[in-house]
Design a protein around this motif. Structure first.
Motif, PDB file in Angstrom:
ATOM      1  N   HIS A  57      -2.197  -3.598  -3.774  1.00  0.00           N
ATOM      2  CA  HIS A  57      -1.062  -2.784  -4.192  1.00  0.00           C
ATOM      3  C   HIS A  57      -1.114  -1.401  -3.557  1.00  0.00           C
ATOM      4  N   ARG A  58      -2.296  -1.011  -3.104  1.00  0.00           N
ATOM      5  CA  ARG A  58      -2.517   0.304  -2.501  1.00  0.00           C
ATOM      6  C   ARG A  58      -3.225   0.072  -1.164  1.00  0.00           C
ATOM      7  N   LYS A  83       4.483  -1.551  -2.146  1.00  0.00           N
ATOM      8  CA  LYS A  83       3.080  -1.151  -2.248  1.00  0.00           C
ATOM      9  C   LYS A  83       2.967   0.354  -2.018  1.00  0.00           C
ATOM     10  N   GLU A  84       1.821   0.926  -2.369  1.00  0.00           N
ATOM     11  CA  GLU A  84       1.570   2.337  -2.108  1.00  0.00           C
ATOM     12  C   GLU A  84       0.849   2.462  -0.773  1.00  0.00           C
ATOM     13  N   CYS A  85       1.242   3.462   0.016  1.00  0.00           N
ATOM     14  CA  CYS A  85       0.704   3.660   1.358  1.00  0.00           C
ATOM     15  C   CYS A  85      -0.061   4.982   1.424  1.00  0.00           C
ATOM     16  N   LYS A 101      -1.413   9.928  -0.136  1.00  0.00           N
ATOM     17  CA  LYS A 101      -0.247   9.078  -0.372  1.00  0.00           C
ATOM     18  C   LYS A 101       0.954   9.533   0.440  1.00  0.00           C
ATOM     19  N   ALA A 130      -6.358   8.458  -2.137  1.00  0.00           N
ATOM     20  CA  ALA A 130      -6.755   7.090  -2.485  1.00  0.00           C
ATOM     21  C   ALA A 130      -8.236   6.980  -2.746  1.00  0.00           C
ATOM     22  N   TYR A 136      -9.672   2.197  -6.349  1.00  0.00           N
ATOM     23  CA  TYR A 136      -9.991   2.151  -4.922  1.00  0.00           C
ATOM     24  C   TYR A 136     -11.087   1.131  -4.699  1.00  0.00           C
TER      25      TYR A 136
END
Length: 140
Positions: A57-58, A83-85, A101, A130, A136
C-alpha cells in the motif's frame, strides 16, 4: 585474516567496483534512447505485476535520471492504484536520505530540481517519511 590482508581485500573490492561501474556506464552509452525506454517499460510492467507490489500500500521509488531505468510509469500506476508513493529527499552535504510522501504524479514537475537535475522536495519541505512510520517493511 590479518589487518594488512583485509586492507588489500578492500582495495581489490574497490577496484572491482570501479571497473564494474565503468563497464555499466559504457554499456548504457551504447544503448539507444528507444532501447532504454523499451527496457524501462518492460521492467515497469514486471514491477507492477509482482505480487509484493500488488500487496503493498506504500511504495518507495526513485525519480529517474535520463540514463537510469525510467520510473514514471511505475509512479503513475502507484497513484492509479490508490497506493501511497514515497520518493527520495537527499540532504545537502550529507549521506542522509529520507523517503518522503508524494501527493500526486503531477506534483513532481513542481518540485525544485537538485544539482543532479533530479526533482525532490526542498529540505525545509516537511513531509511524511516512510522510513519513520509504523508499517514500513524494508523487505517488501
Amino acid at each position: 585474516m590479518e589487518r594488512s590482508g583485509s586492507g588489500a581485500m578492500a582495495a581489490v573490492l574497490q577496484a572491482a567496483k570501479r571497473a564494474l561501474r565503468a563497464e555499466l556506464k559504457r554499456r548504457l552509452r551504447e544503448l539507444s534512447p528507444a532501447e532504454k525506454l523499451r527496457q524501462s517499460l518492460l521492467l515497469g510492467a514486471q514491477v507492477v505485476e509482482h505480487s509484493k507490489y500488488r500487496a503493498s500500500h506504500r511504495i518507495a521509488v526513485f525519480l529517474s535520471m535520463p540514463d537510469e531505468v525510467q520510473t514514471a510509469e511505475i509512479i503513475k500506476d502507484i497513484f492509479q492504484q490508490g497506493k501511497e508513493c514515497f520518493i527520495p529527499q537527499y540532504k545537502q552535504r550529507s549521506n542522509h536520505m529520507d523517503m518522503v510522501k508524494l501527493a500526486s504524479y503531477e506534483e513532481i514537475a513542481s518540485l525544485p530540481v537538485t544539482s543532479w537535475n533530479i526533482h525532490q522536495p526542498a529540505e525545509d519541505d516537511a513531509r511524511e517519511d516512510a522510513l519513520g512510520v509504523p508499517g514500513y517493511d524494508p523487505g517488501v
